[in-house]
Design an enzyme around this catalytic site. Structure first.
Site, PDB file in Angstrom:
ATOM      1  N   ASP A  45      72.303   4.290   2.258  1.00  0.00           N
ATOM      2  CA  ASP A  45      72.843   3.862   0.964  1.00  0.00           C
ATOM      3  C   ASP A  45      72.396   4.765  -0.184  1.00  0.00           C
ATOM      4  O   ASP A  45      71.516   5.623  -0.022  1.00  0.00           O
ATOM      5  CB  ASP A  45      72.450   2.405   0.685  1.00  0.00           C
ATOM      6  N   ASP A  87      65.544 -11.004   0.471  1.00  0.00           N
ATOM      7  CA  ASP A  87      66.610 -11.991   0.703  1.00  0.00           C
ATOM      8  C   ASP A  87      67.335 -11.727   2.028  1.00  0.00           C
ATOM      9  O   ASP A  87      68.387 -12.299   2.289  1.00  0.00           O
ATOM     10  CB  ASP A  87      67.615 -11.953  -0.458  1.00  0.00           C
ATOM     11  N   GLU A 117      74.045  -7.271   0.639  1.00  0.00           N
ATOM     12  CA  GLU A 117      73.431  -8.469   0.074  1.00  0.00           C
ATOM     13  C   GLU A 117      73.941  -9.716   0.807  1.00  0.00           C
ATOM     14  O   GLU A 117      74.973  -9.665   1.478  1.00  0.00           O
ATOM     15  CB  GLU A 117      73.793  -8.557  -1.416  1.00  0.00           C
ATOM     16  N   HIS A 165      68.596  -8.757   3.009  1.00  0.00           N
ATOM     17  CA  HIS A 165      69.605  -7.694   3.021  1.00  0.00           C
ATOM     18  C   HIS A 165      69.143  -6.487   3.838  1.00  0.00           C
ATOM     19  O   HIS A 165      67.943  -6.202   3.932  1.00  0.00           O
ATOM     20  CB  HIS A 165      70.069  -7.299   1.609  1.00  0.00           C
TER      21      HIS A 165
HETATM   22  C1  GLP Z   1      66.410  -1.447  -0.872  1.00  0.00           C
HETATM   23  C2  GLP Z   1      67.017  -0.595   0.221  1.00  0.00           C
HETATM   24  C3  GLP Z   1      66.819  -1.223   1.574  1.00  0.00           C
HETATM   25  C4  GLP Z   1      65.357  -1.589   1.739  1.00  0.00           C
HETATM   26  C5  GLP Z   1      64.950  -2.588   0.696  1.00  0.00           C
HETATM   27  C6  GLP Z   1      63.509  -3.025   0.801  1.00  0.00           C
HETATM   28  O1  GLP Z   1      67.203  -2.513  -1.212  1.00  0.00           O
HETATM   29  N1  GLP Z   1      68.416  -0.376   0.014  1.00  0.00           N
HETATM   30  O2  GLP Z   1      67.235  -0.302   2.573  1.00  0.00           O
HETATM   31  O3  GLP Z   1      65.146  -2.114   3.022  1.00  0.00           O
HETATM   32  O4  GLP Z   1      65.131  -1.963  -0.564  1.00  0.00           O
HETATM   33  O5  GLP Z   1      62.689  -2.124   0.128  1.00  0.00           O
HETATM   34  P1  GLP Z   1      61.128  -1.961   0.330  1.00  0.00           P
HETATM   35  O6  GLP Z   1      60.968  -1.289   1.640  1.00  0.00           O
HETATM   36  O7  GLP Z   1      60.701  -1.091  -0.801  1.00  0.00           O
HETATM   37  O8  GLP Z   1      60.563  -3.322   0.309  1.00  0.00           O
END
Ligand code: GLP
Length: 261
Positions: A67, A136, A143, A138
């Site tokens: 993404d 959440d 989402e 995702h």
């Molecule tokens: C973002 C990314 C996800 C990731 C999530 C959690 O939303 N698009 O791919 O898994 O953050 O982030 P973190 O690893 O910093 O908790």
């Protein structure tokens, strides 16, 4: 699903790196699906160490990131392209022309998303997709309530995700509202999925994904339908799993020949 509960993020990341390294040694042209966020940083550090000290060779590999934020270019400090450059690409020998990340500045987003899907297909498909998980549930930026059959497309972030990700920006108001993300259908086509989750903040999402019903309200729960989904957890993110003793038991009794699979 294979649930791998480890003492800490470093141990979990070493396990996940071992799996990826075994894949790359067996298939030097492996197609890797990559993720951003704080979670995969220790995994990328370990892969970089394996490249440096053990000669793990990424030169034949291709990568696709999950993404990107709409509106952020490669030079923006919070763009995922920049993140990947700093945390992995500058430390290994993946060839620049084999790196794919959605373009947050694409003038025609639907056409760009369709082309992104096509390049994944043309590459032969993703062999192993690395994932984090949002608080959440995702995955990528899919989402809750995202279609479980979705493909690469534009999405609008929830307030919670904008707030969770605000620490990568100067302030929460700088977090873009829109993103381009691989869809859940896209992710499910990867031949293996490696989801990493660390910390108390992820415990509820992980419990829902592993032991709750399959529901678009917790997008990661669709991994229950994936033939090779591996979840690498630390004690905190595993703390709300009702069957955690069983997952430990399974892992401790894994036959040696299954270790890198
Ligand atoms: C973002 C990314 C996800 C990731 C999530 C959690 O939303 N698009 O791919 O898994 O953050 O982030 P973190 O690893 O910093 O908790």
């Amino acid at each position: 699903m294979e649930i791998i509960i480890t003492p800490d993020p470093a141990a979990a990341s070493r396990e996940a790196a071992r799996f990826l390294a075994a894949l790359i040694r067996k298939k030097p042209g492996a197609v890797l699906g990559l993720a951003t966020g704080g979670t995969p940083v220790p995994l990328y550090r370990e892969l970089a160490r394996m490249h440096r000290e053990e000669g793990l060779d990424f030169s034949g590999c291709t990568s696709f990131n999950l993404d990107e934020y709409v509106g952020l270019g490669a030079d923006h400090p919070a763009s995922y392209r920049r993140f990947m450059q700093e945390n992995l690409f500058s430390l290994i020998n993946l060839q620049a022309d084999r790196i794919h990340i959605p373009d947050g500045l694409a003038p025609d987003i639907p056409a760009h998303c369709a082309a992104y899907e096509k390049s994944i297909t043309d590459s032969g498909g993703i062999d192993a997709q690395v994932l984090g998980i949002g608080s959440d549930g995702h995955v990528g930026f899919n989402e809750p309530t995202s279609s479980l059959a979705s493909r690469t497309r534009i999405k609008t972030l929830t307030r919670r995700t904008r707030s969770d990700n605000a620490h990568f920006f100067e302030s929460e108001s700088d977090v873009p509202h829109h993103v381009i993300t691989m869809g859940i259908g896209t992710i499910m086509e990867a031949r293996a999925v490696l989801l990493l989750a660390f910390g108390e903040n992820k415990a509820e999402a992980v419990a829902g994904a592993v032991e709750g019903p399959i529901t678009a309200s917790n997008p990661a729960s669709i991994l229950q339908m994936h033939p090779q989904a591996k979840l690498y957890l630390d004690e905190q993110s595993a703390s709300k799993l009702a069957r955690r003793d069983y997952y430990r038991w399974v892992f401790d009794h894994k036959p040696g020949w299954q270790r890198d699979r």
